[in-house]
Design a protein around this motif. Sequence first.
Motif, PDB file in Angstrom:
ATOM      1  N   THR A 153       0.822  -1.203   0.000  1.00 27.62           N
ATOM      2  CA  THR A 153       0.000   0.000   0.000  1.00 27.62           C
ATOM      3  C   THR A 153       0.860   1.259   0.000  1.00 27.62           C
ATOM      4  OG1 THR A 153      -1.780  -1.149   1.170  1.00 27.62           O
ATOM      5  CG2 THR A 153      -1.822   1.256   1.208  1.00 27.62           C
ATOM      6  N   VAL A 154       1.891   1.284   0.841  1.00 27.51           N
ATOM      7  CA  VAL A 154       2.771   2.451   0.886  1.00 27.51           C
ATOM      8  C   VAL A 154       3.453   2.650  -0.462  1.00 27.51           C
ATOM      9  CG1 VAL A 154       4.925   3.329   1.865  1.00 27.51           C
ATOM     10  CG2 VAL A 154       3.135   2.471   3.370  1.00 27.51           C
ATOM     11  N   TYR A 155       3.896   1.545  -1.072  1.00 29.37           N
ATOM     12  CA  TYR A 155       4.549   1.657  -2.375  1.00 29.37           C
ATOM     13  C   TYR A 155       3.584   2.197  -3.421  1.00 29.37           C
ATOM     14  CZ  TYR A 155       7.489   0.500  -6.351  1.00 29.37           C
ATOM     15  OH  TYR A 155       8.247   0.586  -7.487  1.00 29.37           O
ATOM     16  N   HIS A 156       2.376   1.647  -3.437  1.00 26.04           N
ATOM     17  CA  HIS A 156       1.365   2.121  -4.390  1.00 26.04           C
ATOM     18  C   HIS A 156       1.037   3.590  -4.140  1.00 26.04           C
ATOM     19  CE1 HIS A 156      -2.182   2.272  -6.898  1.00 26.04           C
ATOM     20  NE2 HIS A 156      -2.956   2.513  -5.865  1.00 26.04           N
ATOM     21  N   PHE A 157       1.039   3.975  -2.871  1.00 25.89           N
ATOM     22  CA  PHE A 157       0.656   5.334  -2.525  1.00 25.89           C
ATOM     23  C   PHE A 157       1.719   6.361  -2.902  1.00 25.89           C
ATOM     24  CE2 PHE A 157      -0.917   8.591   0.593  1.00 25.89           C
ATOM     25  CZ  PHE A 157      -2.187   8.666   0.060  1.00 25.89           C
ATOM     26  N   LEU A 158       2.898   5.914  -3.298  1.00 22.82           N
ATOM     27  CA  LEU A 158       3.892   6.840  -3.834  1.00 22.82           C
ATOM     28  C   LEU A 158       3.460   7.405  -5.175  1.00 22.82           C
ATOM     29  CD1 LEU A 158       7.204   4.912  -3.043  1.00 22.82           C
ATOM     30  CD2 LEU A 158       6.425   7.019  -1.952  1.00 22.82           C
ATOM     31  N   PHE A 159       2.724   6.606  -5.947  1.00 24.06           N
ATOM     32  CA  PHE A 159       2.348   7.002  -7.301  1.00 24.06           C
ATOM     33  C   PHE A 159       1.011   7.742  -7.351  1.00 24.06           C
ATOM     34  CE2 PHE A 159       4.744   2.999  -7.489  1.00 24.06           C
ATOM     35  CZ  PHE A 159       5.871   3.449  -8.136  1.00 24.06           C
ATOM     36  N   VAL A 160       0.098   7.382  -6.450  1.00 23.33           N
ATOM     37  CA  VAL A 160      -1.247   7.946  -6.494  1.00 23.33           C
ATOM     38  C   VAL A 160      -1.252   9.468  -6.354  1.00 23.33           C
ATOM     39  CG1 VAL A 160      -3.479   8.020  -5.316  1.00 23.33           C
ATOM     40  CG2 VAL A 160      -2.356   5.824  -5.737  1.00 23.33           C
ATOM     41  N   PRO A 161      -0.638  10.040  -5.315  1.00 21.95           N
ATOM     42  CA  PRO A 161      -0.697  11.509  -5.199  1.00 21.95           C
ATOM     43  C   PRO A 161      -0.012  12.236  -6.342  1.00 21.95           C
ATOM     44  CG  PRO A 161       0.830  10.587  -3.593  1.00 21.95           C
ATOM     45  CD  PRO A 161       0.090   9.439  -4.189  1.00 21.95           C
ATOM     46  N   LEU A 162       1.085  11.673  -6.850  1.00 27.70           N
ATOM     47  CA  LEU A 162       1.765  12.315  -7.966  1.00 27.70           C
ATOM     48  C   LEU A 162       0.878  12.314  -9.207  1.00 27.70           C
ATOM     49  CD1 LEU A 162       4.273  13.692  -9.018  1.00 27.70           C
ATOM     50  CD2 LEU A 162       5.278  11.443  -9.464  1.00 27.70           C
ATOM     51  N   THR A 163       0.151  11.220  -9.437  1.00 25.64           N
ATOM     52  CA  THR A 163      -0.771  11.147 -10.565  1.00 25.64           C
ATOM     53  C   THR A 163      -1.884  12.184 -10.434  1.00 25.64           C
ATOM     54  OG1 THR A 163      -0.351   8.791 -10.936  1.00 25.64           O
ATOM     55  CG2 THR A 163      -2.421   9.668 -11.773  1.00 25.64           C
ATOM     56  N   ILE A 164      -2.450  12.302  -9.231  1.00 23.21           N
ATOM     57  CA  ILE A 164      -3.555  13.235  -9.003  1.00 23.21           C
ATOM     58  C   ILE A 164      -3.130  14.670  -9.304  1.00 23.21           C
ATOM     59  CG2 ILE A 164      -5.017  14.257  -7.216  1.00 23.21           C
ATOM     60  CD1 ILE A 164      -5.114  11.471  -5.911  1.00 23.21           C
ATOM     61  N   GLY A 165      -1.996  15.084  -8.759  1.00 23.93           N
ATOM     62  CA  GLY A 165      -1.566  16.470  -8.935  1.00 23.93           C
ATOM     63  C   GLY A 165      -0.941  16.751 -10.280  1.00 23.93           C
ATOM     64  N   LEU A 166      -0.153  15.800 -10.782  1.00 24.74           N
ATOM     65  CA  LEU A 166       0.556  16.026 -12.036  1.00 24.74           C
ATOM     66  C   LEU A 166      -0.400  16.078 -13.218  1.00 24.74           C
ATOM     67  CD1 LEU A 166       3.438  16.528 -12.903  1.00 24.74           C
ATOM     68  CD2 LEU A 166       3.727  14.066 -13.268  1.00 24.74           C
ATOM     69  N   GLY A 167      -1.485  15.318 -13.167  1.00 18.84           N
ATOM     70  CA  GLY A 167      -2.470  15.367 -14.245  1.00 18.84           C
ATOM     71  C   GLY A 167      -3.073  16.747 -14.403  1.00 18.84           C
TER      72      GLY A 167
ATOM     73  N   ILE B 238       3.444   9.890   2.955  1.00 17.80           N
ATOM     74  CA  ILE B 238       3.459   8.534   3.498  1.00 17.80           C
ATOM     75  C   ILE B 238       3.294   8.561   5.012  1.00 17.80           C
ATOM     76  CG2 ILE B 238       4.896   6.498   3.852  1.00 17.80           C
ATOM     77  CD1 ILE B 238       3.672   6.766   1.055  1.00 17.80           C
ATOM     78  N   SER B 239       3.919   9.519   5.667  1.00 17.06           N
ATOM     79  CA  SER B 239       3.787   9.625   7.123  1.00 17.06           C
ATOM     80  C   SER B 239       2.340   9.923   7.515  1.00 17.06           C
ATOM     81  CB  SER B 239       4.708  10.721   7.654  1.00 17.06           C
ATOM     82  OG  SER B 239       6.061  10.397   7.420  1.00 17.06           O
ATOM     83  N   GLY B 240       1.682  10.771   6.747  1.00 21.40           N
ATOM     84  CA  GLY B 240       0.281  11.050   7.011  1.00 21.40           C
ATOM     85  C   GLY B 240      -0.587   9.824   6.847  1.00 21.40           C
ATOM     86  N   TRP B 241      -0.260   9.012   5.841  1.00 20.70           N
ATOM     87  CA  TRP B 241      -1.032   7.786   5.623  1.00 20.70           C
ATOM     88  C   TRP B 241      -0.799   6.788   6.752  1.00 20.70           C
ATOM     89  CZ3 TRP B 241      -5.074   7.335   2.824  1.00 20.70           C
ATOM     90  CH2 TRP B 241      -5.560   6.088   2.454  1.00 20.70           C
ATOM     91  N   LEU B 242       0.447   6.693   7.224  1.00 14.17           N
ATOM     92  CA  LEU B 242       0.741   5.810   8.361  1.00 14.17           C
ATOM     93  C   LEU B 242      -0.001   6.275   9.603  1.00 14.17           C
ATOM     94  CD1 LEU B 242       4.590   5.231   7.919  1.00 14.17           C
ATOM     95  CD2 LEU B 242       2.749   3.611   7.436  1.00 14.17           C
ATOM     96  N   LEU B 243      -0.015   7.574   9.834  1.00 16.64           N
ATOM     97  CA  LEU B 243      -0.758   8.128  10.960  1.00 16.64           C
ATOM     98  C   LEU B 243      -2.230   7.756  10.869  1.00 16.64           C
ATOM     99  CD1 LEU B 243      -1.288  10.132  13.332  1.00 16.64           C
ATOM    100  CD2 LEU B 243      -1.437  11.934  11.603  1.00 16.64           C
ATOM    101  N   SER B 244      -2.790   7.906   9.688  1.00 17.58           N
ATOM    102  CA  SER B 244      -4.211   7.639   9.492  1.00 17.58           C
ATOM    103  C   SER B 244      -4.567   6.177   9.704  1.00 17.58           C
ATOM    104  CB  SER B 244      -4.624   8.078   8.079  1.00 17.58           C
ATOM    105  OG  SER B 244      -5.969   7.782   7.832  1.00 17.58           O
ATOM    106  N   GLU B 245      -3.754   5.279   9.141  1.00 12.49           N
ATOM    107  CA  GLU B 245      -4.108   3.854   9.160  1.00 12.49           C
ATOM    108  C   GLU B 245      -3.647   3.145  10.426  1.00 12.49           C
ATOM    109  OE1 GLU B 245      -6.224   2.782   6.667  1.00 12.49           O
ATOM    110  OE2 GLU B 245      -6.107   4.955   6.505  1.00 12.49           O
ATOM    111  N   ILE B 246      -2.428   3.392  10.873  1.00 10.87           N
ATOM    112  CA  ILE B 246      -1.961   2.748  12.093  1.00 10.87           C
ATOM    113  C   ILE B 246      -2.686   3.317  13.305  1.00 10.87           C
ATOM    114  CG2 ILE B 246       0.059   2.401  13.588  1.00 10.87           C
ATOM    115  CD1 ILE B 246       1.778   2.242  11.130  1.00 10.87           C
ATOM    116  N   GLY B 247      -3.050   4.587  13.229  1.00 12.73           N
ATOM    117  CA  GLY B 247      -3.780   5.201  14.329  1.00 12.73           C
ATOM    118  C   GLY B 247      -5.153   4.595  14.547  1.00 12.73           C
TER     119      GLY B 247
END
Length: 447
Positions: free
Chosen positions: A15-29, A365-374
């Motif tokens: 999930t963390v690896y996949h999430f490296l690409f998702v935000p870049l795709t959203i903003g770069l598009g 990624i840190s924000g995602w870890l906070l959200s999910e592990i929290g």
Amino acid sequence: MDALDLARWQFGVTTVYHFLFVPLTIGLGVFVAGLQTAWHRTGKEQYLRLTKFFGKLFLINFAMGVVTGIVQEFQFGMNWSEYSTFVGDVFGAPLAMEALLAFFMESTFLGLWIFGWERLPKKVHLACIWAAAIGSNLSAYFILAANAWMKHPVGYEVVDGRARMTDLWAVLTNPTAIAQVPHVVGAAFIVAGGFVLAVCGYWLLKTKAPMWRSAARAALLMTALAGAVVAGTGDTSARLLYEQQPMKLAAAEGLQHDTAGAPFSIVPGVEIPSLLSLLASHDPTATVQGTEDLQARLVQQFGPGDYRPNQTVVFWSFRVMIVFGLTTVALSVLGLWLTRRRRDLPPWLARIMVLALPLPFLAMISGWLLSEIGRQPWTVTGELLTAASVSPGVSLAEVATSLTIFTLLYGGLAVAEAVLLTRHVRKGPEQTEPVPATERLQPSLMY
């Protein structure tokens, strides 16, 4: 270590690896669509060259995101079948809307954009990239709405051990989703802005071409505006944590006991009095619940167990998110100030922007870890524990094997992604000079 631990590691890694690409795709598009709009309105060649240049970077990242995202679907059945059974009736609608509406829209119009150069009317071709960019943001909305339901389940009832949706609109307008979507999407634009700034910084150190200054200015503005959105929605998110996920809030602040006028902890031992209460409830005297007192209450409500997340990870991921995110936004504001009145970007700031490339990704990624592990130990807060979500009968050896395969596969994909992006960045934009009429093929010669 048992199969549950490895299953969590596997889901976290992929999930963390996949999430490296998702935000870049959203903003770069959206950034590429903006560049093409500038070319459409001004006719300046530099915007066309930048559109095609960043468009290729966008396509490389999009393709890698699709490939890595497929594994997420398989994992639900491989290691989390009990979770899939419980949430399937609720998640079916938003995930189907994401696949059939948002992703279909994104991929279809992206294909038209790729192959539509000089084949589609100029305005239609421009509309295609905007449709693709809007599709990626719609996709984010449906995915985040499903994710928000796990943190704050609404519009459902439990029948025969399964959650069944009773109100789709409640799921899609979940207050947690309404706050989370602009926060995450805004952070995605910061990631894309940081990426573009690193690329522009690299080229500004090599050349003083005006096109790179124009691209840098656009990225600086995008990042600064996105930072304002993230800050505003972060305030809303803090108040929702106070109301809906008090354990996550307490763990993020290292607060062990219920405290009136709770302080905000910058680092252990350094606190700002009453600031946490003010941020959480807009009342500096409000009582914020602590992890130990919450633990005792949750044991009474749900029975024996440890209902506290990994407090070390949650505490520090919150601070990494804030520090690295704010640093990226601060650099963009500084860059806007230094480049006002058509001034060039100072070489020292260009170097910093190149070196700062990892910061927005690490913040995201840190924000995602906070959200999910929290949210742990729950997969669905108050309804389904993570320990009860894992697939029965899956052995430690089986999960270890798939974890090893996925880790090696993703490592190879990471190398491929880095090589492709680096090669394209170093190559730079291609010339877009029109072909002389005497060199164009006649229709009769094309068959």
